[in-house]
Design an enzyme around this catalytic site. Structure first.
Site, short mmCIF file in Angstrom:
data_model
loop_
_atom_site.label_atom_id
_atom_site.label_comp_id
_atom_site.label_asym_id
_atom_site.label_seq_id
_atom_site.Cartn_x
_atom_site.Cartn_y
_atom_site.Cartn_z
CE1 TYR A 30 -25.16 72.58 60.75
CE2 TYR A 30 -27.42 73.01 60.09
CZ TYR A 30 -26.30 72.20 60.08
OH TYR A 30 -26.34 71.00 59.41
CE LYS A 144 -28.93 71.03 62.65
NZ LYS A 144 -28.81 70.15 61.49
CD GLU A 176 -25.79 61.28 60.89
OE1 GLU A 176 -26.88 61.70 61.30
OE2 GLU A 176 -24.71 61.82 61.20
CG LEU A 200 -27.36 66.07 64.24
CD1 LEU A 200 -26.46 66.91 65.13
CD2 LEU A 200 -27.98 66.94 63.16
N1 PLP Z 1 -28.17 63.88 60.51
C1 PLP Z 1 -27.56 64.85 59.80
C2 PLP Z 1 -26.15 64.65 59.36
C3 PLP Z 1 -28.25 66.04 59.48
O1 PLP Z 1 -27.63 67.01 58.79
C4 PLP Z 1 -29.60 66.17 59.90
C5 PLP Z 1 -30.36 67.38 59.58
O2 PLP Z 1 -29.90 68.29 58.95
C6 PLP Z 1 -30.19 65.13 60.61
C7 PLP Z 1 -29.45 64.00 60.92
C8 PLP Z 1 -31.63 65.22 61.06
O3 PLP Z 1 -31.77 66.12 62.14
P1 PLP Z 1 -33.17 66.82 62.43
O4 PLP Z 1 -34.18 65.74 62.46
O5 PLP Z 1 -32.99 67.44 63.78
O6 PLP Z 1 -33.40 67.80 61.34
#
Ligand code: PLP
Length: 277
Positions: A30, A144, A176, A200
């Protein structure tokens, strides 16, 4: 209105087969794309990450970038708010029987939009709390994936503990947040876990780093420990829907005596400018 496999339909009319591998296995990926003032924010970066996720789990991309753009803009045309968050999900598709291995299937594509109401600067300046927990996720957090069981449990835990985020660590190294990337400032330098399989790599993370440079804050993409997190001068989390949030309390310990840091304010201001570009 939502988008499902080529059609724009009412959400309560949208349905997929029980044989969809997204339903059976969480076999899908996603993206979440913010829309500000009716404009898709950092679409190219989101589509690139989507392609990486699809490639990683061997789902053929159902659409070219131009086709995605057309579909997303058409969906935006059906909704009112200028600021929205688009949720885009692609599963491997429906099979004829439940089996773990897969053959070529037609991917299921679902997109929905919801209003995006970022917190005001005033609200963010209150600061937020987090707790730390062991990172129990698999070792491909760079994908993702829709299979989010660990993240679901963390988010429920955050709700039950009335904290904004769960900050994860693997062997004492902060990876994270359960739904965000994590940054610390120490000795006037910004640290964040390097990109790779254990996080991620957020689109907002990249923008936070870009904003940090604009604020003359040196960046060090290297790991830091839980102890370094707790003793940081500033801690932030970032995601597309939360933007860049200051964390002022972790595991009941105050960060920077519970005060918002000056770097956060500069980076926040720069990020707001990027949204208007
Ligand atoms: N890390 C995780 C585990 C996430 O689920 C998300 C966002 O949903 C992020 C980092 C941040 O990603 P982004 O800045 O692209 O929304």
């Amino acid at each position: 209105m939502v988008y499902l496999n080529g059609n724009f339909i009412k959400k309560n009319q949208a349905s997929v087969s029980v044989m969809d591998r997204g339903f059976l296995f969480g076999d899908g990926v996603y993206e979440v794309i913010p829309v500000y003032q009716g404009k898709l924010f950092r679409l190219t970066a989101h589509l690139k990450r989507l392609q990486n996720s699809l490639d990683a789990i061997k789902i053929p991309s159902p659409h070219s970038n131009n086709e995605w753009l057309e579909i997303l803009n058409q969906l935006l045309g059906y909704s009112q708010p200028l600021n929205q968050s688009l949720y885009l999900q692609i599963t491997r598709g429906s099979d004829t029987q439940r089996r773990h291995s897969f053959e070529a299937l037609t991917p299921t594509v679902y997109i929905e939009s919801s209003p995006l109401i970022p917190k005001t600067k005033q609200a963010l300046k209150q600061g937020f709390s987090a707790i730390t927990q062991t990172d129990i996720r698999w070792s491909r957090c760079d994908i993702k994936a829709t299979s989010l069981l660990a993240n679901v449990l963390y988010s429920q835990n955050a709700k039950e503990n009335q904290v904004e985020e769960i900050i994860l660590h693997r062997n004492d190294i902060v990876t994270e947040g359960a739904t965000s990337n994590v940054f610390i400032i120490k000795n006037k330098t910004l640290f964040t876990h390097p990109s790779g399989a254990h996080i991620l790599s957020g689109i907002t993370r990249d923008l936070a780093l870009e904003s940090a440079l604009a604020c003359k804050l040196p960046i060090n993409e290297s790991v830091f420990s839980v102890d370094e997190l707790l003793n940081a001068d500033e801690v932030w989390i970032s995601s597309s829907t939360r933007e860049i949030m200051p964390i002022t309390q972790i595991d009941n310990q105050l960060i920077n005596h519970g005060k918002i840091g000056t770097y956060w304010e500069c980076v926040y201001n720069h990020y707001q400018q990027l949204k208007n570009d």
